[in-house]
Design a protein around this motif. Structure first.
Motif, PDB file in Angstrom:
ATOM      1  N   ARG A 119      -0.740 -18.050  -6.638  1.00 24.45           N
ATOM      2  CA  ARG A 119      -1.143 -17.142  -5.549  1.00 24.45           C
ATOM      3  C   ARG A 119      -2.496 -17.605  -5.023  1.00 24.45           C
ATOM      4  N   GLU A 121      -5.504 -16.586  -4.154  1.00 28.24           N
ATOM      5  CA  GLU A 121      -6.396 -15.441  -4.247  1.00 28.24           C
ATOM      6  C   GLU A 121      -7.815 -15.953  -4.375  1.00 28.24           C
ATOM      7  N   ARG A 127      -8.680 -14.210 -12.702  1.00 28.86           N
ATOM      8  CA  ARG A 127      -7.864 -14.327 -11.486  1.00 28.86           C
ATOM      9  C   ARG A 127      -7.901 -15.777 -11.024  1.00 28.86           C
TER      10      ARG A 127
HETATM   11 MG    MG Z   1      -2.846  -9.049  -7.300  1.00 29.29          MG
END
Ligand code: MG
Ligand code: ATP
Length: 430
Positions: A119, A121, A127
């Protein structure tokens, strides 16, 4: 020339860390197999339409986080196709379930996966742009019992057991029901109406969400918006009788099994396919990215992507976050090898390799030094990587009696070669 580095949001995992990753995966595999799950491995990229239809165009994942490209044709017979690196694995598993007609067996399918997801991000602690999920799905035709609240409770109980077995203490299970496919539109309308008079005072993201996807307002983390959100109508009040009964049955089974949980009225999760039960396990040690895992029921997902009715429930754990939690708990002490064999004098090297071979075949982990090292250097090297050191010089070669030092106790002893493997194995568990 500039040096090349791993791409932003991706990481190398070096041996100092991969030991813990492997332990987590081995524990997960062992727990899954005790609950009757089998492994599925789906491709890392899929047709973009799978995620657009499955996960939902309006979700953050699909609207801004996917790695998507036009894959050009290599021959006239091929078409260009929009492909996407999988941002999650549930859609891929359900696609495979449909493609291989797993529903036609009539059996409940219990599938687990372990692998990378992608992803785009903003990278930060916990993350990443490439991260790993360990997940599982329970899916099947309604006649297989796939809609039963007992399946939800069993999945949650399994997760509680898995986290306990991994040694993760202090997790919190947050539970909610987002209702059936017909409850949700009702609630979304109620929410839209309730947002109308107050949305002007909220953050710009919420103003946009109120238009496009009002449920997402409940995820907002902006402090000033919290009192407004807490005063909004709760989804629990929009559930029909069936959804209420289903949720009550999940809770009753969890109570009976002794799995603690908290009701969280705002837990609606970021993927459009969820129906009824939704859940998250959080951990205080993770800071802002506090979700260890998330999941829920997706009774309509198969039909959304063109398959038969196949209710199901599943979850995805963030493996990177499990690792961070365990590292912070210091549960991840460095794993030492069972022994280090130090040949004394280069002439002993071949015989030392033969000893290492027989110990390794007995299941011991062994590092082999080199007879060119001074004894002092061997001790220093051994102390860093192993619990014990075995000296193998001319005397030892002739007598078959080896000198073994245990670093944790400081005790040096003489052990016959034939007894060495057993002695090292038994000292392992002390
Ligand atoms: Mg998320
Ligand atoms: P978050 O609220 O943290 O963004 P999410 O709702 O996007 O999570 P899911 O799509 O439900 O997460 O994925 C399940 C789990 O995968 C999360 O609970 C988290 O542990 C992990 N996860 C999700 N995105 C990332 C990421 N970019 N890096 C590392 N782990 C992630």
């Amino acid at each position: 020339m500039s040096t090349l580095k791993a791409v932003r949001g991706t990481r190398d995992l070096l041996p100092a860390e991969t030991g813990l990753w492997n332990r987590i995966e081995a524990t997960a595999r062992s727990v899954f197999s005790r609950y009757g799950f089998g492994e599925i491995r789906t491709p890392v990229f899929e047709d973009t339409a799978l995620f657009a239809r499955g996960v939902g165009e309006e979700t953050d994942i699909v609207s801004k986080e996917m790695y998507t490209w036009e894959d050009r044709a290599r021959a006239q017979s091929e078409k260009t196709q929009s492909l996407t690196l999988r941002p999650e694995n549930t859609a891929g598993v359900v696609r495979a379930y449909i493609e291989h007609k797993l529903g036609e067996t009539g059996q409940l399918q219990k599938l687990y996966y372990i692998g990378p997801q992608f992803r785009r991000e903003r990278p930060q602690r916990g993350r990443y742009r490439q991260f790993s999920q360990i997940g599982a799905e329970v899916i099947g035709p309604a006649s297989s019992g796939s809609e039963s609240p007992l399946r939800d409770a069993e999945v949650l109980e399994m997760l509680a057991s898995l986290l306990d077995e991994l040694g993760i203490s202090g997790w919190v299970l947050k539970l909610n029901s987002v209702g059936s496919a017909s409850d949700r539109p009702k609630y979304i309308e109620t929410l839209r109406a309730a947002l109308m008079p107050v949305v002007g005072q909220m953050c710009v993201d919420c103003q946009r969400r109120a238009e496009t996807n009002p449920l997402r307002v409940l995820d907002c983390k902006v402090p000033e918006d919290q009192p407004i959100i807490d005063a909004l109508p709760k989804i629990a009040d929009s559930l029909d009788a069936d959804s209420r009964a289903h949720f009550a049955a999940v809770c009753a089974a969890l109570d009976a099994a002794g799995v603690p949980y908290e009701r969280d009225h705002r837990l609606v999760r970021g993927l459009d396919y969820y129906t009824r039960t939704t859940f998250e396990f959080t951990h205080g040690g993770l800071g802002a990215q506090n979700a260890l895992l998330g999941g829920g029921r997706y009774d309509g997902l198969s039909e959304l992507i063109g398959g038969p009715k196949a209710p199901g429930i599943g979850f995805a754990m963030g493996e990177d976050r499990l690792v961070l939690t365990l590292q912070a708990q210091e549960a991840a002490k460095a794993v030492l090898l069972d022994t280090y064999i130090a040949p004394v004098g280069e002439v002993q090297n071949p015989a030392a390799l033969s000893l290492a071979r027989s110990l390794r075949r007995s299941g011991l982990s062994v590092e082999l030094g080199d007879g060119a090292f001074r004894v002092k250097k061997s001790f220093e090297a051994a102390d860093k990587v192993a619990r014990t050191i075995v000296l193998f010089g001319e005397d030892e070669a002739n007598s078959g009696i080896l000198t073994v030092k245990d670093f944790s106790t400081g005790i040096q002893s003489k052990i016959a070669r034939a007894d060495l493997a057993a002695a090292l194995l038994s000292s392992r568990n002390k």
